[in-house]
Design an enzyme around this catalytic site. Structure first.
Site, PDB file in Angstrom:
ATOM      1  N   ASP A  13      14.376  20.675 -22.946  1.00 35.21           N
ATOM      2  CA  ASP A  13      13.576  20.148 -21.829  1.00 35.21           C
ATOM      3  C   ASP A  13      12.673  21.202 -21.189  1.00 35.21           C
ATOM      4  O   ASP A  13      12.424  21.172 -19.985  1.00 35.21           O
ATOM      5  CB  ASP A  13      14.495  19.506 -20.756  1.00 35.21           C
ATOM      6  CG  ASP A  13      15.461  18.528 -21.383  1.00 35.21           C
ATOM      7  OD1 ASP A  13      15.000  17.709 -22.196  1.00 35.21           O
ATOM      8  OD2 ASP A  13      16.664  18.598 -21.095  1.00 35.21           O
ATOM      9  N   LYS A  16       8.347  20.978 -24.225  1.00 39.51           N
ATOM     10  CA  LYS A  16       7.798  21.125 -25.586  1.00 39.51           C
ATOM     11  C   LYS A  16       6.844  19.993 -25.957  1.00 39.51           C
ATOM     12  O   LYS A  16       5.871  20.203 -26.661  1.00 39.51           O
ATOM     13  CB  LYS A  16       8.935  21.168 -26.622  1.00 39.51           C
ATOM     14  CG  LYS A  16       9.798  22.404 -26.509  1.00 39.51           C
ATOM     15  CD  LYS A  16      10.883  22.421 -27.569  1.00 39.51           C
ATOM     16  CE  LYS A  16      11.928  21.367 -27.364  1.00 39.51           C
ATOM     17  NZ  LYS A  16      12.832  21.550 -26.229  1.00 39.51           N
ATOM     18  N   GLY A  40      14.193  14.070 -26.474  1.00 38.23           N
ATOM     19  CA  GLY A  40      13.249  13.208 -25.773  1.00 38.23           C
ATOM     20  C   GLY A  40      12.043  14.045 -25.406  1.00 38.23           C
ATOM     21  O   GLY A  40      12.129  14.897 -24.530  1.00 38.23           O
ATOM     22  N   HIS A  41      10.957  13.858 -26.130  1.00 39.97           N
ATOM     23  CA  HIS A  41       9.762  14.657 -25.861  1.00 39.97           C
ATOM     24  C   HIS A  41       8.749  13.811 -25.095  1.00 39.97           C
ATOM     25  O   HIS A  41       8.288  12.791 -25.581  1.00 39.97           O
ATOM     26  CB  HIS A  41       9.172  15.188 -27.172  1.00 39.97           C
ATOM     27  CG  HIS A  41      10.059  16.205 -27.832  1.00 39.97           C
ATOM     28  ND1 HIS A  41       9.753  16.848 -29.002  1.00 39.97           N
ATOM     29  CD2 HIS A  41      11.253  16.715 -27.448  1.00 39.97           C
ATOM     30  CE1 HIS A  41      10.721  17.688 -29.310  1.00 39.97           C
ATOM     31  NE2 HIS A  41      11.649  17.616 -28.387  1.00 39.97           N
ATOM     32  N   GLN A 215      15.460  20.107 -28.889  1.00 38.66           N
ATOM     33  CA  GLN A 215      16.508  20.738 -28.069  1.00 38.66           C
ATOM     34  C   GLN A 215      16.100  22.175 -27.710  1.00 38.66           C
ATOM     35  O   GLN A 215      14.920  22.461 -27.648  1.00 38.66           O
ATOM     36  CB  GLN A 215      17.877  20.711 -28.773  1.00 38.66           C
ATOM     37  CG  GLN A 215      18.537  19.339 -28.786  1.00 38.66           C
ATOM     38  CD  GLN A 215      18.103  18.468 -29.958  1.00 38.66           C
ATOM     39  OE1 GLN A 215      17.946  18.928 -31.060  1.00 38.66           O
ATOM     40  NE2 GLN A 215      17.903  17.188 -29.709  1.00 38.66           N
TER      41      GLN A 215
HETATM   42  P1  IMP Z   1      24.202  15.596 -28.717  1.00 41.27           P
HETATM   43  O1  IMP Z   1      23.066  16.358 -29.288  1.00 41.27           O
HETATM   44  O2  IMP Z   1      23.834  14.187 -28.319  1.00 41.27           O
HETATM   45  O3  IMP Z   1      25.441  15.653 -29.561  1.00 41.27           O
HETATM   46  O4  IMP Z   1      24.605  16.300 -27.318  1.00 41.27           O
HETATM   47  C1  IMP Z   1      25.132  17.624 -27.248  1.00 41.27           C
HETATM   48  C2  IMP Z   1      24.575  18.366 -26.042  1.00 41.27           C
HETATM   49  O5  IMP Z   1      23.183  18.621 -26.247  1.00 41.27           O
HETATM   50  C3  IMP Z   1      24.645  17.567 -24.730  1.00 41.27           C
HETATM   51  O6  IMP Z   1      24.858  18.467 -23.671  1.00 41.27           O
HETATM   52  C4  IMP Z   1      23.265  16.954 -24.616  1.00 41.27           C
HETATM   53  O7  IMP Z   1      22.920  16.638 -23.287  1.00 41.27           O
HETATM   54  C5  IMP Z   1      22.415  18.081 -25.177  1.00 41.27           C
HETATM   55  N1  IMP Z   1      21.135  17.633 -25.725  1.00 41.27           N
HETATM   56  C6  IMP Z   1      20.912  17.004 -26.899  1.00 41.27           C
HETATM   57  N2  IMP Z   1      19.598  16.781 -27.072  1.00 41.27           N
HETATM   58  C7  IMP Z   1      18.969  17.303 -26.001  1.00 41.27           C
HETATM   59  C8  IMP Z   1      17.597  17.429 -25.615  1.00 41.27           C
HETATM   60  O8  IMP Z   1      16.673  17.014 -26.313  1.00 41.27           O
HETATM   61  N3  IMP Z   1      17.356  18.061 -24.430  1.00 41.27           N
HETATM   62  C9  IMP Z   1      18.351  18.557 -23.658  1.00 41.27           C
HETATM   63  N4  IMP Z   1      19.640  18.468 -23.970  1.00 41.27           N
HETATM   64  C10 IMP Z   1      19.949  17.854 -25.143  1.00 41.27           C
END
Ligand code: IMP
Length: 421
Positions: A13, A16, A40-41, A215
């Site tokens: 976040d 990007k 989520g972009h 991420q």
């Molecule tokens: P998962 O990727 O859904 O398995 O989540 C694992 C961790 O990564 C959690 O803390 C999510 O909130 C975080 N996370 C996954 N994708 C994103 C992203 O695009 N932005 C911020 N945090 C993310």
């Protein structure tokens, strides 16, 4: 052959989406190489915003995109996104790797189940099924796009999955889902192709290709704050691996940092702040998860963490976003090191146990006043020197600490609210 990788240096976040849309104005192709629909972009588009989870955000500018085998594909989300983007900007060129693994209903169910049985002590995942899809991939029982197209699903594999997942997922349900997926994949069949070749041919023609990371570095499975991480590699090195090109074909790593820190989900955040100030920053910066809507946790900028992240990725240039969100504060804290049990920490802690016990050492910098829309437009026109002096000091403090130049600065939500340096 400029292959430029954009990487978030914090917990995701960092902005990007918008930066990719800005840089892709001068690129030929934009590529997603990791993560899945957990990302989520957000891209500002005129008076509205577009939130993309699988298509790289930069596609709104360069109209040509590729999705590599390192991405976990949620087919229905992808179909919806292609439709929405084409309604807004018209036809796009897209290539999807046949080797990309598919996120199944069973993965989403399992993601939720694993979180629920931990009774509030889970990872705080997005519940998009990414972890279980990775379990299947690495356990060598995953389903790839090509397997569905060529009907390469052996009965043994199917029986194995059913008995493994017998608690909830019957063989019948699995067969049904594969049948449905086959007709969904038919809708995107024409986009399935050789991603490595598409990328390589653009690079060989001297075109710029942007690799849009998902991420952030601290969510990396190997080097992040394990186990509070995502289930893929989020580092720049994943850009080559996740699309099937060589590391030598990448020429630049661009690290994106937000002027403060945020984190969604569980896990330590050493510079975390709470109360009124965190709430103010959260609202001003619209710090709510782009995928789940969860409020993001807020912290001061952490240069100790960023130094670790910059080294992991081999960052050549920095981009700072959300400087405008910090405006109006008299003093700003910036973490310059950690202390643990009375001693200065030398290396970024490998365990969440140690990381959650560190005390940040802060430097205090002067804040700046809020900028009006007219002031932002004027500064963008006049360039770096026109920024408020304390803002320049803040940027230069980051630059001096990390020993990496800051080349782009974002001071507003619109794509054009950036200053090149
Ligand atoms: P998962 O990727 O859904 O398995 O989540 C694992 C961790 O990564 C959690 O803390 C999510 O909130 C975080 N996370 C996954 N994708 C994103 C992203 O695009 N932005 C911020 N945090 C993310």
């Amino acid at each position: 052959m400029p292959g430029k990788v954009i990487i978030g240096l914090q917990w995701g976040d960092e902005g990007k989406g918008k930066i990719s849309a800005y840089l892709c104005r001068n690129a030929r192709l934009v590529v997603r190489f990791n993560g899945g629909a957990n990302a989520g972009h957000t891209v500002p588009l005129g008076n509205t915003e577009l939130r993309l989870h699988l298509l790289p955000a930069g596609v709104v500018s360069c109209r040509k995109a590729a999705i590599g085998s390192g991405v976990y594909l949620d087919i229905r989300t992808l179909i919806d996104e292609i439709k929405i983007v084409q309604e807004i900007i018209g036809e796009i060129e897209l290539t999807i790797s046949p080797r990309a693994h598919i996120v199944l209903g069973i993965h989403r169910e399992l993601d939720g189940y694993l979180e629920d049985i931990r009774g509030g002590k889970g990872i705080g995942t997005t519940r998009r099924g990414i972890g279980p899809a990775a379990m299947f991939k690495y356990g060598r029982i995953g389903l790839r796009i090509i397997d569905i197209i060529e009907n390469n699903i052996s009965n043994d594999n199917l029986r194995f999955i059913s008995s493994l997942m017998g608690w909830k997922y019957s063989e019948y349900k699995y067969v049904e889902e594969v049948r449905e997926l086959r007709s969904e994949i038919d809708k995107i069949r024409r986009y399935v192709g050789n991603v490595s070749n598409v990328i390589r041919s653009e690079l060989q023609n001297g075109q710029t290709v942007i690799f849009e990371g998902a991420q952030g570095t601290m969510l990396d499975l190997d080097h992040g704050t394990y186990p509070y991480v995502t289930s893929s590699t989020t580092l720049a090195s994943a850009a080559a691996h996740g699309v099937g090109i060589s590391l030598k074909e990448l020429s630049e790593v661009i690290g994106i940092i937000k002027a403060y820190t945020t984190r969604v989900g569980e896990g330590p955040l050493p510079t975390e702040i709470s109360g009124k100030l965190a709430e103010e920053i959260r609202i001003k910066g619209k710090e709510f998860g782009a995928t789940t809507g969860r409020p993001r946790r807020i912290g001061w900028l952490d240069l100790f963490q960023l130094n670790y992240a910059a080294r992991l990725n081999g960052v050549d240039k920095l981009i700072i976003t959300h400087l405008d969100t910090l405006s109006g504060l008299t003093k700003l804290k910036v973490c310059v090191g950690y202390e643990l049990d009375g001693e200065k920490v030398q290396e970024f802690p490998e365990t969440v146990n140690r990381l959650s016990r560190v005390s940040p050492i802060y430097a205090e910098l002067e804040g700046w006043d809020a900028l009006t829309r007219e002031q932002v437009d004027k500064i963008v026109k006049e360039g770096y020197g026109a920024l408020p002096r304390p803002m320049r000091k803040y940027i230069e403090f980051v630059e001096d600490s990390l020993k990496i130049p800051v080349k782009l600065i974002s001071i507003g939500p619109r794509i054009q609210d950036v200053i090149e340096r």
